[in-house]
Design an enzyme around this catalytic site. Structure first.
Site, short mmCIF file in Angstrom:
data_model
loop_
_atom_site.label_atom_id
_atom_site.label_comp_id
_atom_site.label_asym_id
_atom_site.label_seq_id
_atom_site.Cartn_x
_atom_site.Cartn_y
_atom_site.Cartn_z
N GLY A 1 0.83 -1.00 0.20
CA GLY A 1 -0.31 -0.03 0.06
C GLY A 1 0.42 1.74 0.15
O GLY A 1 2.53 1.33 0.66
N GLY B 1 1.34 3.63 1.88
CA GLY B 1 1.73 4.33 3.06
C GLY B 1 2.75 3.51 3.61
O GLY B 1 2.94 3.46 4.75
N CYS B 2 2.71 2.44 3.23
CA CYS B 2 2.61 0.98 4.43
C CYS B 2 4.82 0.95 3.52
O CYS B 2 5.34 0.62 2.49
CB CYS B 2 2.09 -0.07 3.94
SG CYS B 2 2.57 -1.89 5.13
N THR B 3 5.37 0.79 4.67
CA THR B 3 6.90 0.21 4.62
C THR B 3 7.27 -1.32 4.60
O THR B 3 8.49 -2.00 4.75
CB THR B 3 7.61 1.09 5.31
OG1 THR B 3 7.70 1.03 6.58
CG2 THR B 3 7.96 2.13 4.81
N THR B 4 6.48 -2.43 5.12
CA THR B 4 6.40 -3.99 6.11
C THR B 4 7.33 -4.70 4.70
O THR B 4 8.63 -4.58 4.99
CB THR B 4 5.08 -4.81 5.97
OG1 THR B 4 4.54 -3.89 7.27
CG2 THR B 4 5.90 -5.82 6.83
#
Length: 167
Positions: A103, A105-108
């Protein structure tokens, strides 16, 4: 973030509520949840990486403990490997979220170095789902979760085999 007490109230009213792995274990495995007192119990085990064997074991244990009650629904993920869909299906998961950290905003994904193209992931997972269906086995719903930028991504996800799309 909602306090755990609020999320438990949601669960008791048949609403979906997200819990962490430790919270899931405490609520449904360590303690007893009286399924007869409440309507549907819909819980999302919200963790970054659904490949953990502890997750699979806890889902299986909880489903077995409550005698595979059809009103006890579990959503889990996120997964970035079609084989994990199979493993979570065998554990008794009802809804499986596909994709890790794609996504906006996701940095996983970049932090854990796990990534799988969402289109390929949906398509390959759908093939596993069809094989399970053909064998008469439990087939969790596929939820595309991540990388959805516009309505055409939703349409593509559904066309590739997703049952639902998170936006």
């Amino acid at each position: 973030n909602f306090p755990l007490k609020t999320r438990i109230e949601y669960l008791k009213r048949g609403k979906w509520a997200a819990v962490g792995l430790k919270e899931f274990e405490e609520i449904f495995v360590t303690n007893d949840w009286d399924m007869e007192l409440y309507p549907d119990v819909n819980v999302l085990i919200d963790i970054a990486n659904g490949h953990m064997s502890k997750l699979h074991k806890l889902i299986y244990y909880a489903k077995s403990k409550y005698k595979w009650n059809y009103r006890f629904k579990i959503m889990a993920g996120n997964v970035a490997n079609p084989q994990t869909y199979y493993e979570l299906a065998k554990a008794g998961c009802d809804f499986i979220r596909l994709s890790i950290g794609t996504g906006s905003g996701c940095t996983t994904s970049s932090n854990v170095s796990i990534h799988y193209s969402i289109a390929s992931l949906i398509e390959e997972t759908y093939e596993i789902k069809k094989k399970l269906e053909h064998a008469g086995e439990l087939t969790p719903f596929i939820i595309a979760d991540g990388g959805i930028r516009n309505y055409s991504d939703v349409i593509k996800s559904l066309a590739l085999g997703a049952d639902y799309v998170m936006i």
